[in-house]
Design an enzyme around this catalytic site. Structure first.
Site, PDB file in Angstrom:
ATOM      1  N   SER A 193       0.813  -1.226   0.000  1.00  0.00           N
ATOM      2  CA  SER A 193       0.000   0.000   0.000  1.00  0.00           C
ATOM      3  C   SER A 193       0.841   1.267   0.000  1.00  0.00           C
ATOM      4  O   SER A 193       0.450   2.281   0.587  1.00  0.00           O
ATOM      5  CB  SER A 193      -0.956   0.031   1.208  1.00  0.00           C
ATOM      6  OG  SER A 193      -1.775  -1.112   1.190  1.00  0.00           O
ATOM      7  N   ARG A 194       1.975   1.217  -0.639  1.00  0.00           N
ATOM      8  CA  ARG A 194       2.874   2.384  -0.776  1.00  0.00           C
ATOM      9  C   ARG A 194       3.441   2.881   0.563  1.00  0.00           C
ATOM     10  O   ARG A 194       3.974   3.973   0.630  1.00  0.00           O
ATOM     11  CB  ARG A 194       2.160   3.553  -1.488  1.00  0.00           C
ATOM     12  CG  ARG A 194       1.741   3.233  -2.919  1.00  0.00           C
ATOM     13  CD  ARG A 194       2.955   3.202  -3.834  1.00  0.00           C
ATOM     14  NE  ARG A 194       2.619   3.028  -5.230  1.00  0.00           N
ATOM     15  CZ  ARG A 194       2.589   1.855  -5.867  1.00  0.00           C
ATOM     16  NH1 ARG A 194       2.865   0.739  -5.221  1.00  0.00           N
ATOM     17  NH2 ARG A 194       2.307   1.805  -7.145  1.00  0.00           N
ATOM     18  N   LEU A 195       3.282   2.073   1.621  1.00  0.00           N
ATOM     19  CA  LEU A 195       3.850   2.476   2.916  1.00  0.00           C
ATOM     20  C   LEU A 195       5.278   1.932   3.017  1.00  0.00           C
ATOM     21  O   LEU A 195       5.596   1.092   3.873  1.00  0.00           O
ATOM     22  CB  LEU A 195       2.977   1.983   4.071  1.00  0.00           C
ATOM     23  CG  LEU A 195       1.614   2.671   4.162  1.00  0.00           C
ATOM     24  CD1 LEU A 195       0.793   2.135   5.341  1.00  0.00           C
ATOM     25  CD2 LEU A 195       1.782   4.186   4.324  1.00  0.00           C
TER      26      LEU A 195
END
Ligand SMILES: Cc1cc2nc3c(=O)[nH]c(=O)nc-3n(C[C@H](O)[C@H](O)[C@H](O)COP(=O)(O)O)c2cc1C
Length: 215
Positions: A193-195
Site C-alpha cells: 500500500s505504498r507504505l
C-alpha cells in the site's frame, strides 16, 4: 568483494542503432525501446549498474547509467573518461548522486556526496584487468564529443590498435576512477500500500545519523 565487482561485465552485441533505422522523433524511439525492455528486461540485471547525477557549471543536472566498480569504507568508485561531459561537470562541481534500483528485491539505494579522482595507480590497477577491447576503447573514444559517424569511431579504434600493436595499452591520463564519498545514503524497501520503508543515514561530523523518512 571489490575484486568480484571489478570482474562484473557484459559484452553488448545484441543490436545497433543507425541513422537509417532511427525515427526523427524521439518519443517514438523511446516507446519502441521501452516496449522491448518490458518484454525482455527480466534478467540478467546488472546489479552494479546505477544512475549517476552530476551538475554542470550553470547548475543544470545531468544523469546517466554507469557501473560501480569498487566499494570500500572510503566510498563508491566508478571509472570513466575524465574529459567526458560528466568529467567536466565534476571538475566544475564536485558533488554527485547515485541511485541503484534492484527491482526483483523491490529496493532502491540513493547515495549523495563529494567526488574526487582516485590515484592514477588505482586507475591503472583496474585498467589492467579490463579486456583488451575496453582498454583500446578508452584510448580511442573521445567520450561525449560529437563525431561525424560510426566510421570515424571505427577509424579511431583502428589507429589505436596500430599504435598498440607491439605494446599493451597503459591507462591513459584522461581515463580513470572517481570515488564518491557519501554524506547521505538512503535505503528504500517497497512495502504494501505504498507504505514503503525509507531509512536515511546522514553523516554528522565523523558519525552517521539514522532517521526514518516518510514514503
Ligand atoms: C549499463 C551501462 C553501463 C555503463 N557503464 C559505464 C561506465 O562504467 N563508465 C562510463 O564512462 N560510461 C558507462 N556507460 C555509458 C554512460 O551511460 C554514458 O553514455 C557515458 O559515460 C557518457 O556520459 P557523459 O556524456 O554524461 O559523460 C554505461 C551505460 C550503460 C547503459
Amino acid at each position: 568483494m571489490t575484486q568480484a565487482l571489478a570482474d562484473m561485465r557484459r559484452d553488448y552485441t545484441r543490436d545497433g542503432l543507425t541513422e537509417a533505422n532511427a525515427p526523427a522523433e524521439p518519443f517514438e524511439l523511446f516507446t519502441r525501446w521501452f516496449e522491448e525492455a518490458l518484454k525482455t528486461e527480466q534478467a540478467p540485471v546488472e546489479a552494479n549498474a546505477m544512475t549517476l547525477a552530476t551538475v554542470d557549471a550553470e547548475g543544470r543536472p545531468h544523469c546517466r547509467v554507469l557501473l560501480l566498480k569498487a566499494l570500500d569504507t572510503q566510498g563508491f568508485t566508478f571509472f570513466t573518461n575524465y574529459e567526458s561531459a560528466k568529467g567536466r561537470q565534476m571538475d566544475a562541481n564536485p558533488f554527485a548522486a547515485m541511485t541503484f534500483f534492484w527491482p526483483t528485491l523491490e529496493r532502491q539505494v540513493r547515495i549523495e556526496g563529494r567526488v574526487s579522482k582516485v590515484s592514477h595507480a588505482e586507475s591503472d590497477a583496474y585498467f589492467q584487468v579490463r579486456p583488451l577491447g575496453s582498454r583500446l576503447g578508452a584510448w580511442a573514444s573521445p567520450q561525449s564529443r560529437v563525431i561525424a559517424d560510426r566510421a570515424e569511431l571505427e577509424g579511431l579504434l583502428k589507429a589505436t590498435e596500430q599504435r598498440f600493436s607491439d605494446t599493451q595499452p597503459d591507462c591513459p591520463e584522461h581515463w580513470g576512477g572517481y570515488r564518491l564519498v557519501p554524506e547521505r545514503i538512503e535505503f528504500w524497501q517497497g512495502r504494501s500500500s505504498r507504505l514503503h520503508d525509507r531509512l536515511n543515514y546522514r553523516r554528522s561530523d565523523q558519525a552517521w545519523l539514522r532517521e526514518r523518512l516518510a514514503p
